[in-house]
Design an enzyme around this catalytic site. Structure first.
Site, mmCIF file in Angstrom:
data_model
loop_
_atom_site.group_PDB
_atom_site.id
_atom_site.type_symbol
_atom_site.label_atom_id
_atom_site.label_comp_id
_atom_site.label_asym_id
_atom_site.label_seq_id
_atom_site.Cartn_x
_atom_site.Cartn_y
_atom_site.Cartn_z
ATOM 1 C CB ALA A 1 46.014 34.166 40.313
ATOM 2 N N GLY B 1 47.012 37.726 36.434
ATOM 3 C CA GLY B 1 47.497 36.493 35.803
ATOM 4 C C GLY B 1 46.863 36.258 34.436
ATOM 5 C CD GLU C 1 51.374 38.194 35.732
ATOM 6 O OE1 GLU C 1 50.510 37.531 36.364
ATOM 7 O OE2 GLU C 1 52.419 38.620 36.265
ATOM 8 C CD GLU D 1 48.851 41.446 39.154
ATOM 9 O OE1 GLU D 1 48.761 42.593 38.665
ATOM 10 O OE2 GLU D 1 49.036 40.435 38.456
HETATM 11 N N1 DAK Z 1 39.668 35.640 41.707
HETATM 12 C C1 DAK Z 1 38.543 35.094 42.263
HETATM 13 N N2 DAK Z 1 37.309 35.502 41.958
HETATM 14 C C2 DAK Z 1 37.172 36.514 41.082
HETATM 15 C C3 DAK Z 1 38.286 37.139 40.462
HETATM 16 C C4 DAK Z 1 39.596 36.652 40.812
HETATM 17 N N3 DAK Z 1 40.723 37.136 40.260
HETATM 18 N N4 DAK Z 1 37.834 38.116 39.654
HETATM 19 C C5 DAK Z 1 36.490 38.103 39.745
HETATM 20 N N5 DAK Z 1 36.086 37.130 40.596
HETATM 21 C C6 DAK Z 1 34.711 36.784 40.995
HETATM 22 C C7 DAK Z 1 34.139 37.799 41.956
HETATM 23 O O1 DAK Z 1 34.571 37.542 43.279
HETATM 24 C C8 DAK Z 1 32.661 37.585 41.747
HETATM 25 O O2 DAK Z 1 32.289 36.416 42.450
HETATM 26 P P1 DAK Z 1 30.966 36.392 43.408
HETATM 27 O O3 DAK Z 1 31.154 37.493 44.368
HETATM 28 O O4 DAK Z 1 29.837 36.635 42.437
HETATM 29 O O5 DAK Z 1 30.987 35.037 44.020
HETATM 30 C C9 DAK Z 1 32.563 37.279 40.263
HETATM 31 O O6 DAK Z 1 33.854 36.866 39.852
HETATM 32 C C10 DAK Z 1 32.157 38.484 39.425
HETATM 33 O O7 DAK Z 1 33.045 39.529 39.732
HETATM 34 P P2 DAK Z 1 32.541 41.021 40.084
HETATM 35 O O8 DAK Z 1 31.242 40.998 40.775
HETATM 36 O O9 DAK Z 1 33.669 41.709 40.763
HETATM 37 O O10 DAK Z 1 32.316 41.605 38.603
HETATM 38 P P3 DAK Z 1 32.496 43.107 38.085
HETATM 39 O O11 DAK Z 1 31.979 43.116 36.691
HETATM 40 O O12 DAK Z 1 31.924 44.100 39.062
HETATM 41 O O13 DAK Z 1 34.091 43.347 38.063
HETATM 42 C C11 DAK Z 1 36.384 42.758 37.613
HETATM 43 C C12 DAK Z 1 34.886 42.594 37.216
HETATM 44 C C13 DAK Z 1 37.166 41.755 36.742
HETATM 45 C C14 DAK Z 1 36.837 44.170 37.264
HETATM 46 C C15 DAK Z 1 36.565 42.479 39.123
HETATM 47 O O14 DAK Z 1 35.964 41.234 39.430
HETATM 48 C C16 DAK Z 1 37.985 42.452 39.559
HETATM 49 O O15 DAK Z 1 38.602 43.519 39.770
HETATM 50 N N6 DAK Z 1 38.542 41.253 39.743
HETATM 51 C C17 DAK Z 1 39.864 41.063 40.308
HETATM 52 C C18 DAK Z 1 40.942 41.407 39.307
HETATM 53 C C19 DAK Z 1 42.313 41.258 39.906
HETATM 54 O O16 DAK Z 1 42.645 41.885 40.926
HETATM 55 N N7 DAK Z 1 43.140 40.408 39.314
HETATM 56 C C20 DAK Z 1 44.483 40.138 39.785
HETATM 57 C C21 DAK Z 1 44.461 38.938 40.733
HETATM 58 S S1 DAK Z 1 46.076 38.555 41.383
HETATM 59 C C22 DAK Z 1 51.923 33.635 40.016
HETATM 60 C C23 DAK Z 1 51.047 33.430 38.998
HETATM 61 C C24 DAK Z 1 49.968 34.283 38.825
HETATM 62 C C25 DAK Z 1 49.744 35.314 39.716
HETATM 63 C C26 DAK Z 1 50.643 35.517 40.728
HETATM 64 C C27 DAK Z 1 51.741 34.681 40.894
HETATM 65 N N8 DAK Z 1 53.045 32.765 40.170
HETATM 66 C C28 DAK Z 1 53.246 31.713 39.219
HETATM 67 C C29 DAK Z 1 53.984 32.996 41.199
HETATM 68 C C30 DAK Z 1 48.581 36.148 39.505
HETATM 69 C C31 DAK Z 1 48.053 36.954 40.430
HETATM 70 C C32 DAK Z 1 46.780 37.645 40.136
HETATM 71 O O17 DAK Z 1 46.250 37.554 39.062
#
Ligand code: DAK
Length: 257
Positions: A65, A108, A111, A131
Site C-alpha cells: 500500500a 499489500g 496480499e 509491515e
Molecule cells: N509506498 C509508497 N512509496 C513507495 C513504496 C510504498 N509502499 N515502496 C516504494 N516506494 C517508493 C519510494 O518511496 C521511492 O520513491 P522516491 O523516494 O524515489 O520518491 C521509490 O518507490 C523507489 O523506492 P526505493 O528507493 O526504496 O527503492 P529500493 O530499490 O531501494 O527499495 C523496496 C525497494 C521495495 C525494498 C523499498 O522501496 C521498500 O521497502 N518499500 C516499502 C515496502 C513496504 O514496507 N511495504 C508495505 C507497506 S504497508 C489494508 C490494505 C492493505 C494494507 C493495509 C491495510 N486494508 C484493506 C485495511 C497494506 C499495507 C502495506 O502494504
C-alpha cells in the site's frame, strides 16, 4: 477506457491489468486499487474474457500500500475509506485471476497476489510482509493467507521478522504455482490464462468458487457446497456438450451456458 495508474489490454480471451506507477514501485494507492477493480469488474462481465492477469513490471509487482498516502491515516479515516471495499471486491471477481509477479511483492502487494487465484512468479520475485518495519501488521489478509499457504512457523518469520521469500522458496512452500525465467514470466502467465480461458466458462467459475469456499467453511459445509455446484452444472449446455464430445471423440465447443 484509459486509466491513470494502470494499463489494460486483452490478449484473446485473457484480460490483462498492469500496474503503472513505476517510480513508486507500483505502490497501491487509492487510484491504482480503484482502477484495478474497475478494469477487473469490466473483464468479469465480458463474455469474450475467460481469465484475467494482474501484473506489475520487472522490478516490482507492487511494493505494498502507498505508505505516503497511509502515513497520516486515523482509524476513522480508514473506516471511511473505500480502500477496504476494493479488497472485498477483488475476492468477489468470479473468473480466475492470475498474478504474474516479478520483483517485489511486499505488504499489500503480496496480499494482493495471494488474493488472486494463482501466482506465476519470475525467478526474481520476492514475497514479503514487511509491515512490522513500519510499526504495523498486515491488514489485507497477510497473517491469514500467508499462514494457510506456508504454515505457522515460516509465517511467523515473515510477519514478525520481515523475512522475504525468494521465488523458489515461495514455490517450495506452496505460495506460487510456478517459477519461470524473468524474461518470460508474463508470457508464461498469459499461456496459463489462455489454457484456462479456453475451458468451459461456467464450470471454471464454479470450480473457483468451490475451492475458495474451503477458506470460509468447515469441511462438511464445503463438501455440501461443492455438491450443490456440481449438481447445478448438470443444467448447463456445456455439461451435455463436454460429455457428448468425449463420447464421440471430438473437441468440445463450449457455449458458456
Ligand atoms: N509506498 C509508497 N512509496 C513507495 C513504496 C510504498 N509502499 N515502496 C516504494 N516506494 C517508493 C519510494 O518511496 C521511492 O520513491 P522516491 O523516494 O524515489 O520518491 C521509490 O518507490 C523507489 O523506492 P526505493 O528507493 O526504496 O527503492 P529500493 O530499490 O531501494 O527499495 C523496496 C525497494 C521495495 C525494498 C523499498 O522501496 C521498500 O521497502 N518499500 C516499502 C515496502 C513496504 O514496507 N511495504 C508495505 C507497506 S504497508 C489494508 C490494505 C492493505 C494494507 C493495509 C491495510 N486494508 C484493506 C485495511 C497494506 C499495507 C502495506 O502494504
Amino acid at each position: 477506457m484509459s486509466y491513470e495508474y494502470i494499463l489494460t489490454r486483452a490478449d484473446g480471451r485473457v484480460g490483462i491489468v498492469q500496474f503503472n506507477r513505476p517510480k513508486a514501485m507500483n505502490a497501491l494507492n487509492r487510484g491504482v486499487m480503484s482502477e484495478m477493480i474497475e478494469a477487473l469488474t469490466a473483464f468479469d462481465g465480458d463474455d469474450g474474457i475467460g481469465c484475467m492477469i494482474v501484473t506489475g513490471n520487472e522490478r516490482a509487482f507492487a511494493a505494498g500500500a502507498d505508505i505516503k498516502e497511509m502515513a497520516n491515516a486515523t482509524p476513522a479515516s480508514m473506516l471511511d475509506n473505500p480502500f477496504i471495499d476494493y479488497w472485498d471486491k477483488l475476492r468477489r471477481i468470479s473468473k480466475p485471476v492470475i498474478a504474474a509477479v516479478s520483483g517485489f511483492a511486499l505488504g499489500g502487494g503480496c496480499e494482493l497476489a495471494m488474493t488472486c487465484d494463482m501466482i506465476v512468479a519470475s525467478e526474481t520475485a520476492r514475497f514479503g510482509q514487511p509491515e512490522i518495519n513500519l510499526g504495523i501488521i498486515p491488514g489485507a489478509g497477510g497473517t491469514q493467507r500467508m499462514t494457510l499457504a506456508v504454515g505457522k512457523a515460516l509465517a511467523m518469520e515473515i510477519v514478525l521478522n520481515g523475512r522475504f521469500l525468494t521465488a523458489d522458496e515461495a514455490q517450495h512452500h506452496g505460495l506460487v504455482n510456478r517459477v519461470v525465467p524473468a524474461e518470460v514470466y508474463l508470457e508464461e502467465a498469459i499461456k496459463l490464462a489462455q489454457e484456462i480461458a479456453a475451458r468451459a466458462p461456467v464450470a471454471i467459475r464454479l470450480a473457483k468458487e468451490a475451492i475458495n469456499a474451503m477458506y470460509e467453511m468447515p469441511l462438511s459445509a464445503g463438501l455440501a457446497h461443492e455438491r450443490r455446484l456440481f449438481y447445478m452444472l448438470f443444467s448447463t449446455e456445456d455439461q451435455s456438450e463436454g460429455m457428448d464430445a468425449f463420447i464421440n471423440k471430438r473437441k468440445a465447443n463450449w457455449k458458456g451456458k
